[in-house]
Design a protein around this motif. Structure first.
Motif, short mmCIF file in Angstrom:
data_model
loop_
_atom_site.label_atom_id
_atom_site.label_comp_id
_atom_site.label_asym_id
_atom_site.label_seq_id
_atom_site.Cartn_x
_atom_site.Cartn_y
_atom_site.Cartn_z
N VAL A 11 11.05 -13.96 24.45
CA VAL A 11 9.91 -14.75 23.96
C VAL A 11 8.69 -14.49 24.82
CG1 VAL A 11 9.02 -17.08 23.65
CG2 VAL A 11 11.34 -16.52 22.90
N TYR A 12 8.86 -14.51 26.15
CA TYR A 12 7.73 -14.28 27.05
C TYR A 12 7.19 -12.87 26.90
CZ TYR A 12 9.01 -18.70 29.21
OH TYR A 12 9.29 -20.02 29.42
N ASP A 13 8.09 -11.87 26.76
CA ASP A 13 7.64 -10.50 26.56
C ASP A 13 6.83 -10.37 25.27
OD1 ASP A 13 8.85 -9.74 28.89
OD2 ASP A 13 10.69 -9.00 27.93
N GLN A 14 7.28 -11.10 24.23
CA GLN A 14 6.56 -11.07 22.96
C GLN A 14 5.17 -11.68 23.10
OE1 GLN A 14 8.56 -13.14 19.81
NE2 GLN A 14 7.35 -12.17 18.19
N ILE A 15 5.07 -12.79 23.84
CA ILE A 15 3.77 -13.43 24.05
C ILE A 15 2.84 -12.51 24.83
CG2 ILE A 15 2.61 -15.35 25.21
CD1 ILE A 15 5.01 -17.09 24.56
N LEU A 16 3.39 -11.87 25.88
CA LEU A 16 2.57 -10.96 26.68
C LEU A 16 2.10 -9.77 25.85
CD1 LEU A 16 4.56 -11.02 30.05
CD2 LEU A 16 2.45 -12.23 29.49
N ASN A 17 2.94 -9.29 24.97
CA ASN A 17 2.55 -8.20 24.08
C ASN A 17 1.43 -8.63 23.13
OD1 ASN A 17 4.39 -6.38 25.18
ND2 ASN A 17 6.02 -6.97 23.74
N GLU A 18 1.52 -9.87 22.65
CA GLU A 18 0.47 -10.39 21.78
C GLU A 18 -0.85 -10.49 22.54
OE1 GLU A 18 1.81 -14.09 20.25
OE2 GLU A 18 3.24 -13.21 18.84
N ILE A 19 -0.77 -10.87 23.81
CA ILE A 19 -1.99 -10.95 24.62
C ILE A 19 -2.60 -9.57 24.79
CG2 ILE A 19 -2.87 -11.50 26.92
CD1 ILE A 19 -0.82 -13.75 27.07
N PRO A 27 -0.88 -21.56 18.19
CA PRO A 27 0.31 -22.12 17.52
C PRO A 27 1.60 -21.37 17.83
CG PRO A 27 -1.53 -22.01 15.99
CD PRO A 27 -1.95 -21.26 17.21
N ASN A 28 1.49 -20.14 18.32
CA ASN A 28 2.71 -19.37 18.61
C ASN A 28 3.50 -19.91 19.79
OD1 ASN A 28 1.88 -17.74 16.55
ND2 ASN A 28 1.16 -16.06 17.84
N ILE A 29 2.90 -20.81 20.59
CA ILE A 29 3.58 -21.33 21.79
C ILE A 29 3.91 -22.82 21.66
CG2 ILE A 29 2.51 -19.60 23.29
CD1 ILE A 29 0.61 -21.87 24.20
N GLN A 30 3.99 -23.32 20.43
CA GLN A 30 4.23 -24.74 20.24
C GLN A 30 5.53 -25.20 20.92
OE1 GLN A 30 2.42 -27.12 18.88
NE2 GLN A 30 0.74 -25.81 18.26
N GLU A 31 6.56 -24.39 20.90
CA GLU A 31 7.86 -24.80 21.44
C GLU A 31 8.26 -23.99 22.68
OE1 GLU A 31 9.43 -27.39 20.37
OE2 GLU A 31 7.99 -27.72 18.74
N VAL A 32 7.33 -23.29 23.28
CA VAL A 32 7.65 -22.43 24.43
C VAL A 32 7.58 -23.22 25.72
CG1 VAL A 32 6.99 -20.35 25.70
CG2 VAL A 32 6.79 -20.42 23.20
N ASP A 33 8.61 -23.09 26.56
CA ASP A 33 8.64 -23.74 27.87
C ASP A 33 7.90 -22.90 28.90
OD1 ASP A 33 10.13 -25.77 26.78
OD2 ASP A 33 12.05 -24.91 27.39
N LEU A 34 7.60 -23.52 30.03
CA LEU A 34 7.01 -22.80 31.14
C LEU A 34 8.02 -21.83 31.75
CD1 LEU A 34 5.15 -25.79 32.79
CD2 LEU A 34 4.04 -23.73 31.92
N ASN A 35 7.52 -20.75 32.31
CA ASN A 35 8.37 -19.75 32.94
C ASN A 35 8.50 -20.05 34.43
OD1 ASN A 35 9.06 -16.97 34.19
ND2 ASN A 35 9.28 -16.63 31.99
#
Length: 529
Positions: A11-19, A27-35
């Motif tokens: 999930v975090y790799d996907q978010i970093l790729n989106e960045i 909205p893509n991080i509505q249910e994402v916890d802190l790392n």
């Protein structure tokens, strides 16, 4: 448990790729916890707060190598308290980068701030972002999956001052401010009972405006509270700038000139309304609190009606009710009498009016409408201009224009007297929004009087009465307790009886608890011995 760790890492790799690709959306991080890795959390948060120059990212390194990150909005937090109470002890303590130190840091922050602020642990990124936007300071510790949200007030606030829109000769001098919690505390200071409930809601997609519904459990009908809650929860709007935004969404009939939601900036008025079984709605960033349900008679009652003796208040109310009838009907009555029914005027007065109107080129209805329009324009100009010159311009303008119009023969002197008397009478209405309704209705009745005389006035008055009889405010008849008639509640409508007689609350507004005072408390010299 390894598959869960792998899933989170994906999930975090996907978010970093989106960045990296510029496709990142909140909205893509509505249910994402802190790392656990501080660098990943910081990168995500910097992307969320991109181009926000007032967001502060502050790195703290302890002597032992422990890394912390503080995120807050500059201007909404007290930086001096933050430095002295938290950051100084953290930087001086030798904390190693270990699980034990992580727990120790969290405990230290909570212990340092527990006496001065509210501390909340939050594992979700989106909840932490919302907390920062509400003025909280977020603490992120290397190796921890939770952020500490600390509420350290530091934004500029207006001091508690005397209300300007609801002046009173006698009574409390404090008024609401633009800060929600200050306003609720002013009410809580007066009503010290556990049955005073305050429910928090949020309205506005972008403003995320805090809102509080206040009521006294047992006194207010449950159906009214539920209706208020339901009407507010269904509001979908980008932002709320003032309480009028909420008022327009929750009132029963939008196209009525009469207000169905009362507003006040006086804590004593709100408290007395709560004790009658009404509901108060506090909105952040405005000093005006909404009160529902509202009746027609509550709009004609002033705050100091309940701080003076009943005999004085009754006398003042009789004068006030006479003045609000003058404010609505006086110009129309003058036009109807002089135009259609001159036989109703005494002969000497009729001769004086006719002599004053000699040479005036306009019919009576036209010159009255012109003067009314000019008077309203001067009043509006006085409100919009700066205070030092606003009142002077409105008063001097009225005198100069009125005198010049009479001297030029454009209008007659009686019309100037009638319009000026009407304007003064309208100032006697305590609630500004109800006074505005009367100013608005004066014009259609004036036109009816100019067309068909007294019959037009009767038609206009009956039309208003029929509308008022049909009007409701959260299910309560607008003209109650007069229509429908409830004799025991009329003692606080046209008159104000002594408090030892008002032992019950309004019948149609209050819930189960209808008694507010014990009977048999009439003062007596014998009882005083």
């Amino acid at each position: 448990m390894s598959w869960k760790r792998n899933r989170k890492r994906f999930v975090y790799d996907q978010i970093l790729n989106e960045i990296e690709s510029g496709m990142f959306k909140l909205p893509n991080i509505q249910e994402v916890d802190l790392n656990r890795e501080l660098a990943i959390n910081e990168r995500i948060l910097r992307e969320i707060f991109q181009d926000c120059s007032d967001i502060v990212f502050r790195h703290i390194d302890s002597q032992g190598g422990m890394k912390l990150l503080l995120i807050y909005i500059d201007g909404l937090s007290d930086s001096m308290t933050l430095d002295q109470a938290v950051l100084k002890p953290l930087t001086l303590d030798v904390l190693q980068d270990s699980p034990e130190s992580i727990y120790k840091v969290e405990q230290m922050i909570e212990q340092q701030l527990v006496a001065i602020a509210q501390v909340q642990k939050e594992p979700k990124i989106i909840n932490m972002v919302n907390g920062i936007l509400r003025g909280r300071v977020a603490f992120l510790v290397e190796g921890s999956r939770k952020a500490l949200l600390v509420e350290i007030g530091g934004s500029e606030k207006r001091n508690i001052e005397e209300p300007t829109a609801e002046a009173a000769v006698r009574g409390p001098r404090d008024g609401f401010t633009e800060t929600l919690r200050i306003n609720t505390s002013l009410v809580r200071r007066r009503i010290r009972h556990v049955n005073l409930k305050m429910e928090s809601l949020t309205v506005g997609k972008y403003t995320q405006t805090d809102l509080v519904i206040a009521y006294i459990k047992g006194i207010v009908p449950n159906s009214v509270v539920e209706e208020v809650r339901k009407r507010i929860q269904r509001i979908q709007i980008d932002g709320v700038m003032e309480s009028s935004y909420i008022e327009e969404f929750i009132e029963d009939f939008t196209w009525s000139p009469f207000p169905q939601v009362q507003n006040s900036e006086r804590p004593d008025v709100v408290c007395s309304s709560l004790l009658e079984g009404k509901v108060a709605i506090f909105i952040d960033n405005t000093p005006f609190v909404l009160i529902v349900p509202m009746t027609f008679w509550s709009g004609l009652q002033a705050a100091d009606d309940y701080y003076e003796r009943s005999i004085y208040t009754t006398f003042i109310r009789i004068i006030r009710y006479s003045l609000f009838n003058i404010a609505l009907l006086f110009p129309s009555f003058y036009v109807a009498i002089t135009t259609f029914h001159p036989q109703l005027i005494p002969t000497n007065l009729l001769i004086s009016v006719a002599a004053a109107r000699e040479g005036v080129p306009f019919p009576t209805v036209i010159e009255t409408i012109l003067m009314e329009f000019m008077f309203e324009g001067l009043r509006e100009a006085g409100i919009r201009l700066p205070k030092p010159i606003g009142s002077a311009v409105s008063i001097v303008g009225a005198l100069v224009i009125g005198e010049a119009a009479v001297q030029a023969g454009i209008v007659s002197a009686p019309v100037v007297i009638v319009v000026a008397s009407t304007g003064i009478a309208s100032f006697a209405i305590p609630r500004y929004n109800l006074g505005t309704a009367y100013r608005f209705l004066r014009f259609p009745i004036l036109i009816l009087a100019g067309i068909i005389g007294l019959y037009g006035i009767v038609f206009g008055v009956f039309s208003i009465l029929i509308h008022l009889l049909k009007l409701r405010s959260f299910g309560v008849p607008y003209l109650s307790p007069v229509a429908p008639l409830i004799p025991k509640d009329v003692k606080d409508v046209f008159i104000r009886v002594p408090r030892w007689i008002m032992v019950s609350r309004p019948e149609l507004i209050t819930g189960a608890n209808k008694k507010r005072a014990q009977e048999g408390q009439q003062p007596s010299p014998k009882r005083g011995r």
